[in-house]
Enzyme design. Structure first.
Site, PDB file in Angstrom:
ATOM      1  CD  GLU A 105      -2.935  -1.405   2.139  1.00  0.00           C
ATOM      2  OE1 GLU A 105      -3.183  -0.449   2.878  1.00  0.00           O
ATOM      3  OE2 GLU A 105      -3.449  -2.534   2.289  1.00  0.00           O
ATOM      4  CG  HIS A 158     -14.938  -7.791   7.274  1.00  0.00           C
ATOM      5  ND1 HIS A 158     -14.611  -7.016   8.351  1.00  0.00           N
ATOM      6  CD2 HIS A 158     -13.877  -7.719   6.430  1.00  0.00           C
ATOM      7  CE1 HIS A 158     -13.410  -6.473   8.161  1.00  0.00           C
ATOM      8  NE2 HIS A 158     -12.952  -6.896   7.009  1.00  0.00           N
ATOM      9  CD  GLU A 211      -8.496  -6.887   9.802  1.00  0.00           C
ATOM     10  OE1 GLU A 211      -8.754  -6.224   8.806  1.00  0.00           O
ATOM     11  OE2 GLU A 211      -7.386  -7.469   9.960  1.00  0.00           O
ATOM     12  CG  HIS A 216      -8.976  -5.676   1.699  1.00  0.00           C
ATOM     13  ND1 HIS A 216      -9.215  -4.336   1.684  1.00  0.00           N
ATOM     14  CD2 HIS A 216      -9.757  -6.213   0.717  1.00  0.00           C
ATOM     15  CE1 HIS A 216     -10.105  -4.050   0.760  1.00  0.00           C
ATOM     16  NE2 HIS A 216     -10.460  -5.173   0.155  1.00  0.00           N
ATOM     17  CD  GLU A 268      -6.485  -2.931   0.735  1.00  0.00           C
ATOM     18  OE1 GLU A 268      -7.038  -1.894   1.075  1.00  0.00           O
ATOM     19  OE2 GLU A 268      -5.883  -3.666   1.553  1.00  0.00           O
ATOM     20  CD  GLU A 279      -7.746   0.815   3.353  1.00  0.00           C
ATOM     21  OE1 GLU A 279      -8.680   0.345   4.017  1.00  0.00           O
ATOM     22  OE2 GLU A 279      -6.620   0.305   3.314  1.00  0.00           O
TER      23      GLU A 279
HETATM   24  C1  NOJ Z   1      -8.085  -2.599   5.978  1.00  0.00           C
HETATM   25  C2  NOJ Z   1      -8.899  -2.891   4.763  1.00  0.00           C
HETATM   26  O1  NOJ Z   1      -8.215  -2.531   3.592  1.00  0.00           O
HETATM   27  C3  NOJ Z   1     -10.200  -2.138   4.893  1.00  0.00           C
HETATM   28  O2  NOJ Z   1     -10.975  -2.275   3.720  1.00  0.00           O
HETATM   29  C4  NOJ Z   1     -10.949  -2.628   6.103  1.00  0.00           C
HETATM   30  O3  NOJ Z   1     -12.097  -1.854   6.279  1.00  0.00           O
HETATM   31  C5  NOJ Z   1     -10.092  -2.524   7.367  1.00  0.00           C
HETATM   32  N1  NOJ Z   1      -8.806  -3.084   7.147  1.00  0.00           N
HETATM   33  C6  NOJ Z   1     -10.746  -3.251   8.515  1.00  0.00           C
HETATM   34  O4  NOJ Z   1     -10.728  -4.628   8.295  1.00  0.00           O
HETATM   35 CA    CA Z   2      -5.729  -1.978   3.375  1.00  0.00          CA
END
Ligand code: NOJ
Ligand code: CA
Length: 706
Positions: free
Chosen positions: A177, A416, A418, A486, A505, A511
């Site tokens: 990124e 989702h 994370e 991501h 990603e 973002e």
């Molecule tokens: C980074 C991700 O790129 C983003 O899309 C996401 O909302 C946040 N992490 C939280 O998981």
């Molecule tokens: Ca990210």
């Protein structure tokens, strides 16, 4: 969805020729424009040379390996045998930028053996296409090289002959990124980007670049370096020798091992690839990366449907709501922020609002982030294992009701996960997590890996994580789940083999415009991304921000494009899941431009790159599968431009209802981003129009069959 694989034509011609030690071997592309020469020098060092249109583009470049506990593959080799073949097939993508993919190349396999004891051997295989080459190393079964092999470094060189204009990001072992830089090859300085404030994890150990890295020569030769089929190996960065204009593989390592790759004999490495074309559009039209991957191993994946989606997402990045139940986090510094005033975004009522809106507007899915417990501990906690479990909801989110309501309205909920890069927890939880999805009939999950990898000492792009990402895709397939990762490993065309690898990603996404402290993504970002990152595979960029300045939420941040460019991105940036990322209220306030998002396709029969210059502008036309409707998108960097669009790609004798969405009079990404002109125009096959793009602007055209 169509049959996943139809082989229309396979022609295989095979010849095997014993060669002298010093015999030169050569292989040309089907159209003969690209030629690879292979040989070993007087010391027995293997090398190759690449010529494009009779010009040397890669000069004598040596190949080899260093191993832990074993002598290197460096010199002292003889060519034992060579063989060549031709391959030509057409296969079909279950979803993609196009339906039919031609895979036509000439192959040269060189078998090398050490001249003296222990006479170990390996092969180098070249596949030469009209638009690029791929080569890989094969380690066949042998008595004097067996068991586990520990590679400390791969020595693959790309010795260039010109100080190319280069579009590059630093060779970060932990994240892609970064903003792209445009410099001469001799001026690459990756180390200056160490420790970017807005990155939750970053490690740039060398003056190296990540791939795809794209270069443009004085005579218009375009090169892009990458890799294909990255399986059970480390990601490759390319170390830059700015004096000698040389790139050299530098594999991502680990703090936990004194080697970079561990493999068990026999094995093959990933393909090292070079796109080589004489113009920018052909880079995007190339299928080199997917073609170098193995065919579909999953069979019918029609349970995954390409779709547009909305979601509980941008509102958290804007700070309107939070992922966690009662706190907010400050994304710009990746630390715990204000622990009061939190408003939890993923509540039943809010998600239903997105479902209602999506159902009305031809949008198939709703992403819900922040639905599960654990977000209180997301950022800033060292000990993140065990924090997320991917099944326990916050009290205000009724998942049964949300899924039921979605089904009633024909809208899928996108899961989702994370992981906070706590990989052991995620690996342990996957069966439970994917089974929950299966129970609810959910087929798509967005995964995330923010933070330093646990176990400590591993990096996002090392072999440990390459295996984690690949194993996750394979496991998910068993539950009919498709992955949009991501903070992923780079795309290397594995979507051909595992078509539930839908998107990722792996770049600075939208973002960053919400919270980056460096001004966000500049207007040149996407005209570079289209010719770099996008060559590797689909991008979950999350376009479609209409409220460009969002002063109500963040005075110091904004999107650095016009609204017309946000529309164009649905065509320019390819992904089989394409987000309409803005807040519902921002779309409801702008129904005219929103019509394009409602209409635009997301799964394509054909893609044509109409024009483009790396880093400046690009125009792409795509024909939707099933309907035969066409959509065109064009974007520019910070310069205003006049672009001609010639509609020679349209079907003859077909009439279309055509709407153009273009930058309005005096539009400008910063001063006047919302100025847009929307009008009906008349075009048919062969028509030509001229479109004015504003600074940071763009245009989108829908051509709906009448
Ligand atoms: C980074 C991700 O790129 C983003 O899309 C996401 O909302 C946040 N992490 C939280 O998981
Ligand atoms: Ca990210």
């Amino acid at each position: 969805m169509k049959t996943p694989l139809i082989t229309l034509l396979i022609a295989l011609v095979f010849c095997s020729c014993q060669s002298e030690d010093t015999q030169k071997t050569e292989v040309a592309s089907p159209n003969k424009n690209l030629v690879v020469d292979f040989d070993v020098n007087t010391e027995g060092r293997p090398y190759y040379v690449v010529k494009f249109n009779n010009k040397t583009v890669v000069d004598t470049s040596y190949l080899g390996f260093e191993f832990k506990d074993a002598p290197a593959f460096h010199k002292n080799f003889i060519i034992k045998n060579t063989s060549s073949s031709t391959f030509n097939e057409t296969w079909q993508m279950p979803w993609g930028e196009q339906l039919d993919v031609v895979n036509h190349y000439n192959e040269l396999k060189v078998e090398l053996q050490e001249k003296t004891s222990p006479e170990r051997f390996f092969n180098i295989v070249f596949k030469v296409y009209d638009d690029g080459i791929g080569f890989r190393y094969e380690f066949p079964k042998q008595a004097r090289l067996k068991g586990d092999i520990f590679i400390t470094e791969e020595h693959t060189e790309f010795n260039l002959t010109e100080d190319y204009n280069t579009f590059w990001i630093p060779g970060d072992w932990d994240i892609y990124e970064h903003l792209y830089n445009t410099t001469a090859l001799s001026e690459i300085n990756a180390l200056q980007f160490a420790n970017h404030k807005n990155l939750a994890q970053t490690y740039i150990p060398e003056n190296a670049v990540n791939t795809p890295v794209t270069m443009v020569g004085a005579d218009g030769t375009h090169l892009s370096f990458h890799e294909a089929a990255l399986v059970d190996y480390s990601g490759m960065t390319l170390k830059v020798d700015t004096e000698n204009l040389n790139l050299k593989s530098n594999l991502v390592g680990s703090e936990n091992t004194d080697y970079k790759v561990k493999r068990t004999m026999p094995f093959n490495t990933p393909w090292r690839t070079i796109h080589i074309t004489d113009n920018a559009p052909d880079l995007i039209e190339s299928n080199l990366i997917v073609n170098l991957n193995e065919p579909n191993k999953l069979g019918d994946v029609s349970w995954f449907k390409p779709m547009k989606y909305t979601g509980v997402w941008w509102e958290m990045h804007l700070g309107k709501s939070s992922w966690d139940y009662g706190m907010t986090q400050d994304m710009s510094t990746w630390t715990d922020g204000d622990k009061s005033n939190g408003t939890h975004g993923a509540n039943t009522e809010n998600v239903k609002r997105f479902i209602d809106f999506s159902a009305k507007n031809n949008i198939g899915g709703v992403l819900v982030e922040g639905w599960n417990t654990g977000w209180e501990h997301w950022i800033g906690f060292e000990d993140r294992e065990g924090v997320f479990d991917f099944v326990t909801t916050y009290p205000d989110y009724d998942i049964d009701e949300v899924v039921r309501y979605g089904k009633e309205k024909g809208v899928d909920i996108i899961m989702h996960h994370e992981t906070s890069a706590a990989t052991e927890t995620y690996t342990k939880q996957q069966d439970t997590a994917f089974a929950l999805m299966q129970k609810y009939g959910m087929h798509t999950v967005k995964t995330g890996y923010v933070g330093k990898i646990l176990p400590k000492g591993e990096y996002h792009h090392g072999q440990y994580m390459v295996n984690h990402y690949n194993n996750t895709v394979i496991k998910a397939a068993k539950y009919e789940v498709a992955i949009n990762a991501h903070e992923p490993i780079k795309a290397t065309g594995l979507r051909r083999t595992y078509p539930n690898t839908i998107s990722r990603e792996g770049l600075r996404g939208q973002e960053f415009n919400a919270w980056a402290t460096d001004g966000g993504n500049p207007p040149e970002h996407l005209p570079i991304v289209a010719f770099t990152r996008m060559l590797s595979g689909p991008i979950d960029f999350t376009p479609g921000i209409f409220n460009i300045k969002f002063d109500e939420f963040k005075k110091d941040n904004q999107v650095n494009t016009t609204i017309a460019q946000q529309l164009a991105l649905y065509v320019v940036i390819y992904s089989p899941v394409q987000m309409a990322a803005d807040l519902v209220e921002h779309y409801e306030a702008n129904p005219e431009p929103f019509q394009f998002i409602k209409d635009v396709g997301v799964d394509w029969e054909t893609t044509k790159v109409l024009n483009g210059v790396v880093g400046d502008y690009v125009t792409i036309a795509r024909k939707e599968r099933e309907t035969g409707n066409w959509f065109v998108g064009g974007i520019t960097d910070e310069k205003a431009r006049d672009i001609d669009v010639v509609f020679d790609f349209l079907d003859a004798d077909q009439t279309y209802e055509v709407i153009i969405y273009k930058d309005g009079e005096n539009a400008h990404w910063d001063n006047n981003p919302l100025a847009i002109t929307i009008e009906k125009i008349e075009v048919s096959k062969g028509s030509k129009i001229n479109v004015k793009l504003a600074e940071g602007g763009g245009f989108a055209i829908s051509l709906i069959k009448k």
